[in-house]
Write a protein that holds these residues in place. Structure first.
Motif, PDB file in Angstrom:
ATOM      1  N   SER A   1      48.068  -7.378  75.134  1.00  0.00           N
ATOM      2  CA  SER A   1      46.939  -8.173  74.655  1.00  0.00           C
ATOM      3  C   SER A   1      45.651  -7.484  75.056  1.00  0.00           C
ATOM      4  O   SER A   1      45.618  -6.706  76.020  1.00  0.00           O
ATOM      5  CB  SER A   1      46.973  -9.587  75.243  1.00  0.00           C
ATOM      6  OG  SER A   1      46.757  -9.533  76.645  1.00  0.00           O
TER       7      SER A   1
ATOM      8  N   HIS B   1      48.953  -5.934  79.019  1.00  0.00           N
ATOM      9  CA  HIS B   1      48.527  -7.330  78.812  1.00  0.00           C
ATOM     10  C   HIS B   1      47.262  -7.545  79.643  1.00  0.00           C
ATOM     11  O   HIS B   1      47.316  -7.636  80.855  1.00  0.00           O
ATOM     12  CB  HIS B   1      49.667  -8.246  79.247  1.00  0.00           C
ATOM     13  CG  HIS B   1      49.373  -9.720  79.149  1.00  0.00           C
ATOM     14  ND1 HIS B   1      48.476 -10.260  78.258  1.00  0.00           N
ATOM     15  CD2 HIS B   1      49.879 -10.762  79.837  1.00  0.00           C
ATOM     16  CE1 HIS B   1      48.449 -11.579  78.419  1.00  0.00           C
ATOM     17  NE2 HIS B   1      49.294 -11.891  79.367  1.00  0.00           N
TER      18      HIS B   1
ATOM     19  N   VAL C   1      46.962 -10.519  70.459  1.00  0.00           N
ATOM     20  CA  VAL C   1      48.088 -10.755  71.350  1.00  0.00           C
ATOM     21  C   VAL C   1      49.351 -10.275  70.634  1.00  0.00           C
ATOM     22  O   VAL C   1      49.600 -10.650  69.488  1.00  0.00           O
ATOM     23  CB  VAL C   1      48.208 -12.263  71.681  1.00  0.00           C
ATOM     24  CG1 VAL C   1      49.418 -12.533  72.543  1.00  0.00           C
ATOM     25  CG2 VAL C   1      46.944 -12.776  72.350  1.00  0.00           C
ATOM     26  N   ARG C   2      50.129  -9.433  71.294  1.00  0.00           N
ATOM     27  CA  ARG C   2      51.385  -8.949  70.715  1.00  0.00           C
ATOM     28  C   ARG C   2      52.539  -9.597  71.465  1.00  0.00           C
ATOM     29  O   ARG C   2      52.614  -9.521  72.683  1.00  0.00           O
ATOM     30  CB  ARG C   2      51.481  -7.432  70.823  1.00  0.00           C
ATOM     31  CG  ARG C   2      52.814  -6.892  70.297  1.00  0.00           C
ATOM     32  CD  ARG C   2      52.790  -5.409  70.169  1.00  0.00           C
ATOM     33  NE  ARG C   2      52.014  -5.103  68.967  1.00  0.00           N
ATOM     34  CZ  ARG C   2      51.807  -3.886  68.509  1.00  0.00           C
ATOM     35  NH1 ARG C   2      52.303  -2.854  69.142  1.00  0.00           N
ATOM     36  NH2 ARG C   2      51.101  -3.697  67.418  1.00  0.00           N
ATOM     37  N   VAL C   3      53.437 -10.230  70.697  1.00  0.00           N
ATOM     38  CA  VAL C   3      54.614 -10.865  71.293  1.00  0.00           C
ATOM     39  C   VAL C   3      55.866 -10.188  70.740  1.00  0.00           C
ATOM     40  O   VAL C   3      55.866  -9.667  69.624  1.00  0.00           O
ATOM     41  CB  VAL C   3      54.666 -12.385  71.011  1.00  0.00           C
ATOM     42  CG1 VAL C   3      53.515 -13.099  71.673  1.00  0.00           C
ATOM     43  CG2 VAL C   3      54.668 -12.675  69.532  1.00  0.00           C
TER      44      VAL C   3
ATOM     45  N   ILE D   1      54.476 -12.431  75.822  1.00  0.00           N
ATOM     46  CA  ILE D   1      53.412 -11.474  75.515  1.00  0.00           C
ATOM     47  C   ILE D   1      53.753 -10.122  76.127  1.00  0.00           C
ATOM     48  O   ILE D   1      54.052 -10.027  77.317  1.00  0.00           O
ATOM     49  CB  ILE D   1      52.047 -11.957  76.039  1.00  0.00           C
ATOM     50  CG1 ILE D   1      51.649 -13.262  75.355  1.00  0.00           C
ATOM     51  CG2 ILE D   1      50.978 -10.885  75.825  1.00  0.00           C
ATOM     52  CD1 ILE D   1      50.407 -13.898  75.928  1.00  0.00           C
TER      53      ILE D   1
ATOM     54  N   VAL E   1      51.581 -19.545  71.738  1.00  0.00           N
ATOM     55  CA  VAL E   1      52.283 -18.381  72.267  1.00  0.00           C
ATOM     56  C   VAL E   1      52.713 -18.687  73.696  1.00  0.00           C
ATOM     57  O   VAL E   1      51.905 -19.141  74.512  1.00  0.00           O
ATOM     58  CB  VAL E   1      51.364 -17.137  72.259  1.00  0.00           C
ATOM     59  CG1 VAL E   1      52.073 -15.932  72.834  1.00  0.00           C
ATOM     60  CG2 VAL E   1      50.842 -16.857  70.861  1.00  0.00           C
TER      61      VAL E   1
ATOM     62  N   GLU F   1      53.366 -17.497  77.228  1.00  0.00           N
ATOM     63  CA  GLU F   1      52.800 -16.377  77.976  1.00  0.00           C
ATOM     64  C   GLU F   1      53.830 -15.301  78.321  1.00  0.00           C
ATOM     65  O   GLU F   1      53.549 -14.112  78.185  1.00  0.00           O
ATOM     66  CB  GLU F   1      52.137 -16.895  79.245  1.00  0.00           C
ATOM     67  CG  GLU F   1      51.485 -15.825  80.079  1.00  0.00           C
ATOM     68  CD  GLU F   1      50.825 -16.377  81.318  1.00  0.00           C
ATOM     69  OE1 GLU F   1      50.203 -15.572  82.027  1.00  0.00           O
ATOM     70  OE2 GLU F   1      50.924 -17.581  81.585  1.00  0.00           O
TER      71      GLU F   1
END
Length: 78
Positions: free
Chosen positions: A64, A7, A20-22, A61, A56, A58
């Motif tokens: 990112s 991240h 951004v990958r969640v 996450i 999103v 935080e």
């Protein structure tokens, strides 16, 4: 060897284009690409190319990074 999730995006990156990958509650991942519009109280807003805004949290996450403003053009005729 598997890649490591990092991240890298911070509040200083507001105004830049990022991915951004969640991680979703079912364990799957979702990628969001767009311009970081805000980062307040642990909530990030990302404006996508279609002008929708993704909110999103935080702590959801998992990875990112900043990406180029325009996706690279595909080369044809090689």
């Amino acid at each position: 060897m598997a890649g490591r999730l990092v991240h890298r995006v911070t509040p200083k990156d507001i105004g830049r284009r990022a991915t951004v990958r969640v991680q979703l509650s079912d364990g799957r991942f979702r990628d969001i690409v767009g311009v970081l519009e805000s980062w307040e109280d642990g909530v990030i807003q990302v404006r996508r190319r279609d002008d929708t805004v993704a909110r999103v949290i935080e702590k959801e996450i998992v990875a990112s990074k900043i990406v180029p403003q325009q996706p690279p053009r595909r080369r044809t005729g090689l």
